[in-house]
Design a protein around this motif. Sequence first.
Motif, PDB file in Angstrom:
ATOM      1  N   SER A   1      44.372  40.770  36.121  1.00  0.00           N
ATOM      2  CA  SER A   1      43.461  39.905  36.881  1.00  0.00           C
ATOM      3  C   SER A   1      42.309  40.741  37.396  1.00  0.00           C
ATOM      4  O   SER A   1      42.493  41.897  37.730  1.00  0.00           O
ATOM      5  CB  SER A   1      44.161  39.322  38.109  1.00  0.00           C
ATOM      6  OG  SER A   1      45.150  38.412  37.744  1.00  0.00           O
ATOM      7  N   ILE A   2      41.170  40.156  37.468  1.00  0.00           N
ATOM      8  CA  ILE A   2      40.064  40.811  38.174  1.00  0.00           C
ATOM      9  C   ILE A   2      39.633  39.872  39.288  1.00  0.00           C
ATOM     10  O   ILE A   2      39.547  38.652  39.102  1.00  0.00           O
ATOM     11  CB  ILE A   2      38.875  41.130  37.244  1.00  0.00           C
ATOM     12  CG1 ILE A   2      39.300  42.174  36.211  1.00  0.00           C
ATOM     13  CG2 ILE A   2      37.690  41.665  38.065  1.00  0.00           C
ATOM     14  CD1 ILE A   2      38.214  42.547  35.224  1.00  0.00           C
ATOM     15  N   TRP A   3      39.395  40.440  40.386  1.00  0.00           N
ATOM     16  CA  TRP A   3      39.030  39.716  41.586  1.00  0.00           C
ATOM     17  C   TRP A   3      37.540  39.907  41.730  1.00  0.00           C
ATOM     18  O   TRP A   3      37.070  41.033  41.881  1.00  0.00           O
ATOM     19  CB  TRP A   3      39.878  40.349  42.688  1.00  0.00           C
ATOM     20  CG  TRP A   3      39.437  40.205  44.092  1.00  0.00           C
ATOM     21  CD1 TRP A   3      39.045  41.204  44.929  1.00  0.00           C
ATOM     22  CD2 TRP A   3      39.400  39.014  44.819  1.00  0.00           C
ATOM     23  NE1 TRP A   3      38.760  40.690  46.145  1.00  0.00           N
ATOM     24  CE2 TRP A   3      38.966  39.331  46.106  1.00  0.00           C
ATOM     25  CE3 TRP A   3      39.668  37.689  44.521  1.00  0.00           C
ATOM     26  CZ2 TRP A   3      38.796  38.375  47.090  1.00  0.00           C
ATOM     27  CZ3 TRP A   3      39.513  36.746  45.504  1.00  0.00           C
ATOM     28  CH2 TRP A   3      39.089  37.096  46.782  1.00  0.00           C
ATOM     29  N   ALA A   4      36.771  38.836  41.561  1.00  0.00           N
ATOM     30  CA  ALA A   4      35.307  38.980  41.484  1.00  0.00           C
ATOM     31  C   ALA A   4      34.606  38.053  42.463  1.00  0.00           C
ATOM     32  O   ALA A   4      35.124  37.001  42.820  1.00  0.00           O
ATOM     33  CB  ALA A   4      34.838  38.678  40.064  1.00  0.00           C
TER      34      ALA A   4
ATOM     35  N   ALA B   1      33.487  39.969  34.354  1.00  0.00           N
ATOM     36  CA  ALA B   1      34.948  40.052  34.304  1.00  0.00           C
ATOM     37  C   ALA B   1      35.492  39.148  33.205  1.00  0.00           C
ATOM     38  O   ALA B   1      36.386  39.521  32.443  1.00  0.00           O
ATOM     39  CB  ALA B   1      35.533  39.645  35.654  1.00  0.00           C
ATOM     40  N   ALA B   2      34.922  37.948  33.096  1.00  0.00           N
ATOM     41  CA  ALA B   2      35.417  36.998  32.103  1.00  0.00           C
ATOM     42  C   ALA B   2      35.147  37.522  30.698  1.00  0.00           C
ATOM     43  O   ALA B   2      35.960  37.340  29.786  1.00  0.00           O
ATOM     44  CB  ALA B   2      34.774  35.639  32.304  1.00  0.00           C
TER      45      ALA B   2
ATOM     46  N   TRP C   1      50.669  35.196  53.715  1.00  0.00           N
ATOM     47  CA  TRP C   1      50.615  35.367  52.250  1.00  0.00           C
ATOM     48  C   TRP C   1      49.816  36.603  51.887  1.00  0.00           C
ATOM     49  O   TRP C   1      48.739  36.843  52.436  1.00  0.00           O
ATOM     50  CB  TRP C   1      49.960  34.146  51.614  1.00  0.00           C
ATOM     51  CG  TRP C   1      50.736  32.881  51.792  1.00  0.00           C
ATOM     52  CD1 TRP C   1      50.519  31.916  52.730  1.00  0.00           C
ATOM     53  CD2 TRP C   1      51.859  32.461  51.020  1.00  0.00           C
ATOM     54  NE1 TRP C   1      51.452  30.913  52.592  1.00  0.00           N
ATOM     55  CE2 TRP C   1      52.285  31.215  51.546  1.00  0.00           C
ATOM     56  CE3 TRP C   1      52.564  32.991  49.942  1.00  0.00           C
ATOM     57  CZ2 TRP C   1      53.368  30.512  51.034  1.00  0.00           C
ATOM     58  CZ3 TRP C   1      53.632  32.289  49.430  1.00  0.00           C
ATOM     59  CH2 TRP C   1      54.030  31.074  49.967  1.00  0.00           C
ATOM     60  N   LEU C   2      50.304  37.349  50.941  1.00  0.00           N
ATOM     61  CA  LEU C   2      49.556  38.502  50.430  1.00  0.00           C
ATOM     62  C   LEU C   2      48.386  37.990  49.597  1.00  0.00           C
ATOM     63  O   LEU C   2      48.501  36.939  48.955  1.00  0.00           O
ATOM     64  CB  LEU C   2      50.466  39.367  49.556  1.00  0.00           C
ATOM     65  CG  LEU C   2      51.238  40.476  50.266  1.00  0.00           C
ATOM     66  CD1 LEU C   2      52.066  39.939  51.406  1.00  0.00           C
ATOM     67  CD2 LEU C   2      52.135  41.211  49.270  1.00  0.00           C
ATOM     68  N   ASP C   3      47.283  38.738  49.573  1.00  0.00           N
ATOM     69  CA  ASP C   3      46.189  38.311  48.706  1.00  0.00           C
ATOM     70  C   ASP C   3      46.505  38.770  47.284  1.00  0.00           C
ATOM     71  O   ASP C   3      47.478  39.491  47.049  1.00  0.00           O
ATOM     72  CB  ASP C   3      44.840  38.813  49.252  1.00  0.00           C
ATOM     73  CG  ASP C   3      44.640  40.311  49.077  1.00  0.00           C
ATOM     74  OD1 ASP C   3      45.281  40.906  48.177  1.00  0.00           O
ATOM     75  OD2 ASP C   3      43.843  40.898  49.838  1.00  0.00           O
ATOM     76  N   PRO C   4      45.693  38.316  46.297  1.00  0.00           N
ATOM     77  CA  PRO C   4      46.056  38.596  44.898  1.00  0.00           C
ATOM     78  C   PRO C   4      46.233  40.089  44.603  1.00  0.00           C
ATOM     79  O   PRO C   4      47.137  40.489  43.869  1.00  0.00           O
ATOM     80  CB  PRO C   4      44.878  38.021  44.111  1.00  0.00           C
ATOM     81  CG  PRO C   4      44.295  36.969  44.991  1.00  0.00           C
ATOM     82  CD  PRO C   4      44.525  37.437  46.400  1.00  0.00           C
ATOM     83  N   LYS C   5      45.410  40.903  45.219  1.00  0.00           N
ATOM     84  CA  LYS C   5      45.491  42.348  44.959  1.00  0.00           C
ATOM     85  C   LYS C   5      46.787  42.919  45.539  1.00  0.00           C
ATOM     86  O   LYS C   5      47.518  43.662  44.883  1.00  0.00           O
ATOM     87  CB  LYS C   5      44.251  42.999  45.602  1.00  0.00           C
ATOM     88  CG  LYS C   5      44.310  44.492  45.774  1.00  0.00           C
ATOM     89  CD  LYS C   5      43.684  45.185  44.575  1.00  0.00           C
ATOM     90  CE  LYS C   5      43.571  46.691  44.776  1.00  0.00           C
ATOM     91  NZ  LYS C   5      44.858  47.349  44.966  1.00  0.00           N
ATOM     92  N   GLU C   6      47.075  42.565  46.801  1.00  0.00           N
ATOM     93  CA  GLU C   6      48.302  43.057  47.443  1.00  0.00           C
ATOM     94  C   GLU C   6      49.541  42.570  46.691  1.00  0.00           C
ATOM     95  O   GLU C   6      50.510  43.308  46.514  1.00  0.00           O
ATOM     96  CB  GLU C   6      48.360  42.550  48.902  1.00  0.00           C
ATOM     97  CG  GLU C   6      47.289  43.154  49.799  1.00  0.00           C
ATOM     98  CD  GLU C   6      47.023  42.337  51.067  1.00  0.00           C
ATOM     99  OE1 GLU C   6      46.495  42.913  52.032  1.00  0.00           O
ATOM    100  OE2 GLU C   6      47.337  41.116  51.102  1.00  0.00           O
ATOM    101  N   THR C   7      49.465  41.321  46.235  1.00  0.00           N
ATOM    102  CA  THR C   7      50.587  40.764  45.479  1.00  0.00           C
ATOM    103  C   THR C   7      50.836  41.595  44.221  1.00  0.00           C
ATOM    104  O   THR C   7      51.968  41.969  43.916  1.00  0.00           O
ATOM    105  CB  THR C   7      50.282  39.299  45.080  1.00  0.00           C
ATOM    106  OG1 THR C   7      49.945  38.571  46.251  1.00  0.00           O
ATOM    107  CG2 THR C   7      51.469  38.662  44.400  1.00  0.00           C
TER     108      THR C   7
ATOM    109  N   GLN D   1      41.241  35.816  34.812  1.00  0.00           N
ATOM    110  CA  GLN D   1      42.382  36.277  33.997  1.00  0.00           C
ATOM    111  C   GLN D   1      42.110  35.986  32.532  1.00  0.00           C
ATOM    112  O   GLN D   1      41.366  35.069  32.210  1.00  0.00           O
ATOM    113  CB  GLN D   1      43.659  35.520  34.394  1.00  0.00           C
ATOM    114  CG  GLN D   1      44.138  35.776  35.798  1.00  0.00           C
ATOM    115  CD  GLN D   1      45.349  34.924  36.148  1.00  0.00           C
ATOM    116  OE1 GLN D   1      45.624  33.917  35.485  1.00  0.00           O
ATOM    117  NE2 GLN D   1      46.052  35.317  37.181  1.00  0.00           N
ATOM    118  N   PRO D   2      42.764  36.743  31.639  1.00  0.00           N
ATOM    119  CA  PRO D   2      42.734  36.329  30.240  1.00  0.00           C
ATOM    120  C   PRO D   2      43.612  35.098  30.066  1.00  0.00           C
ATOM    121  O   PRO D   2      44.588  34.937  30.796  1.00  0.00           O
ATOM    122  CB  PRO D   2      43.325  37.527  29.488  1.00  0.00           C
ATOM    123  CG  PRO D   2      44.079  38.301  30.497  1.00  0.00           C
ATOM    124  CD  PRO D   2      43.544  37.959  31.861  1.00  0.00           C
TER     125      PRO D   2
END
Length: 917
Positions: free
Chosen positions: A701-704, A713-714, A681-687, A775-776
């Motif tokens: 999305s921000i990955w924190a 980020a929120a 599976w790709l990670d969220p950034k790669e996806t 995410q928002p």
Amino acid sequence: MSTVEYPPRTVEALLADGTTAVIRPLSAADHAAVLDLHGERMSEGSRRWRFFGASRRAPELAADRLCGTAHPTGLLALGAWVDGELVGEADCEPAQDRPEAAELALAVADAWQHRGVGTLLVEHLVHAAREHGITTFEADTLAGNRAVHRLFTDLGLPVHRRFEQGEVRVLVPLEDEAEHYREAVDERGRSADVASLAALLRPRSVAVIGASRRMGSVGRTVLVKIRRNGFAGDLWAVNPYASEIAGEPAHPSLATLPGTPDLAVLAVPAGAVPGAAEECGVAGVRALVVLTAGLDADQARQLMYSCRRHSMRLVGPNSLGIAQLDPAVRLDAEFGGAAARTGTAGVAVQSGGVGIALLGQLARLGIGVSSFVSLGDKYDVSGNDLLQWWEGDGRTDLALLHLESFGNPRAFSRTARRVARSLPVLTVDAGRSAAGRRGAASHTAAAATPTVTREALFRQAGITATRSVAELVEAAALLHAQPLPGSRGAVAVVSNAGGIGILAADACAEAGLSLPELSAATTATLLDLLPDGAAVGNPIDTTAAADPDELGRCVRELVKGGAVDAVLVAIVPTALSAATGLDPLRVLLDGPVEGRGRVPVVLVLPDQDVTVRYLNRAGGGLLPAYADPVAAARALAHARDRARWLAEPSSPPVAVADTSDSAVARHLAQAFLAEHPEGGWLDPKETADLLDCYDLPLTTSIWARGEHDVLLAARTLGQLGHDGESVLKAYWPDQLHKSAADAVRTGLGGSDEVRAAYREFEARFGESMAGVVVQPMAAPGLELLAGVVQDQVFGPLVMLGLGGTATDLLDDRSARLAPLTERDLTTMVTELRSAPLLTGRPGTPPVDLAALRRVLTGLSRLACDLPQLAEADLNPLIARPGGLLCVDARVRLEPRPAFDPYLRQLRRPAAAQRAQG
Ligand code: ADP
Ligand code: MG
């Protein structure tokens, strides 16, 4: 005999005349071969075309450039080998200042010119170049070099030429989705395939190897059958231990035969197969049918090696044999029971047992066979090859397949779609059930596509898929003998016994056919015609009192009237017909045939003792008669589906404007697989990076990591969110369902809520949590699912359905073969049961359908660009009137050679993997 390992990226493909060539990148080890190709094996003239002059050192320079010290950066060079000999080379070298443009060069040995070597090499080079981000080929050619100009013209890609003093500068843009190019490649593939199959299906001479004197042995049985059923060519038996078998003189070896057989049938023990196959190859045999079963992996490898090296097409192993019933050939080389009858059905089966059953049923019905092939373990020749053969053999008007798997799924559905335009293609959908798939898995594991979806996909490819051999034969009986019904599927049911009529009406309705009310005029005519007490609604009950003439006139009236698309006539013998000696059936068959060629008529004769048979009409033609109205209705429904499919204007694949992002996506996939050779599976950034290439609307999305960053980020993203809210999702590698692990917190209003959610995640998941996706909060809408899955039978499918929690609950989905067509974009939405939720109802506006079409288009392109894509899942895709937003996407890649399914290449069967040499 030893097998040599090929370097990676080696494939085999057919030249125009059916010869097998090996295509692979050139390496340092090929220096001598390249030198020889440009030197000894090219005439002065060819060299002049190639090098614009005949410098003595040209061959050496070429070899150094392609394989040696002077190898330029970015150079891609492919060679074509036949029987271990280098017959041609094509290369392209990116320009230093413009890496997306590459200079193309080509050389073919004199003896191998005009056999499609150059074209095949260029096709493979196009593929390799695209993978390396090259978008244009350029070449300087001499104006008089006809062969090269013809090659460019016929390639199928756009060609731009600029003339300058006897030289021509050629520019070829390598458009990614050029359908025209694919069609040209398909057409070359088809004719090469047919050329290679000629030795198999129209041999002039056949040797049976391993026929023994023992009665009942497989080899002997086949030998006797070939002779008895009148093979027109030379037949030889090969057996070192016998001088005569079943009256045929036997030869001790291939070498002692009076000629070289086109085809050899092998019936030797498994251990002797590799040796016999190699001997055939060396002798110049062009095709093998291997009846032997139970080859081990090593024997399989060696068999494939010999076939590919010596350009032999292979049926089997574990085949029941083949039969070619063209009177000019009359080859019956199979060990099934009865002799097949000559006719027009092409039959290919994987299992011999099913083959025997099918041939028996067809013979009983009276449908003869044009050619029959028992594919067995299908190392090489597959259903795909036969479809192409039947498409052009001038004899076949019906293709019947019983296959447990379809070699190269994408190629199969593409071929089927083309062939089904000219003849009906029927198949038994074998391995539908989980248990059936376990059985099929011993050949090739089939993916778990739900039955409903499979039916729809077969239909999309134009294939009539039935659930049993009996149903296949019943459908074939109708398609073979009667015209196709109109695509509405409106049926009139006529019977001389009300009860049977009602059963037939029910069967039609259940098969998805309609029984429309008849017009006032027709009703009046029928009332006039039939005795009192007759019911002239639909179904029409003539009553047993109707005399045969009246019944016949009634049927003709319906056929003539044009109010219905088909007429089903159910007749039971009555005391009346017995008394008068007037058989209603006879009248129907002997009566004038009005409207012939338009409205199909089928009979239901409940008292007949076979499930389906043909009755001859006096005026010519056949009427299929079924014992069971259910079978008749099902056959009509299949014919109606085919009519519908043919009536659809062919819709082009969705157009794609720009191709630069495909290259980026391919690059991302390659980079991921380089790091994860097992796939995953790709990670969220790669996806996000990958889906971005296809403009798929992923939410920000921000990955924190760590409380401070998460809060920050929120705060930022919350401002963009619905009601100022944000969402937190705990992330760890390979996670599947976040909500199932309670790892999603939506609607977080302020810092306190975010902090609390984060701390709670930390407490629960601890170290295993790699981070948090922030995410928002998306505005509420309809939650959809869209994605791509790989199906073992059909290849990549694009899916759409209800998403979120409704996904599994409602199981409301549509699926289409990729690439999608313009029409698919519409019907995928409209065929959902929940379509009104998307397209709008009174009081509810439709969701953003244009955006949805863009998402489906993007997914289709993703599916086609990346063969390594195992699955992509956008769930949910939140749809609203004003837009579409995906808040959760997952992508899984598998290490697969990035091979273009449309690239011409022979299959590598799993059983004989790495069968290279
Ligand atoms: P998973 O599918 O792994 O359980 P999701 O990310 O799809 O996790 O979240 C589950 C559900 O939470 C979604 O179906 C959706 O209803 C809701 N959800 C997730 N992210 C958001 C978001 N950014 N805005 C609004 N709702 C969301
Ligand atoms: Mg989800």
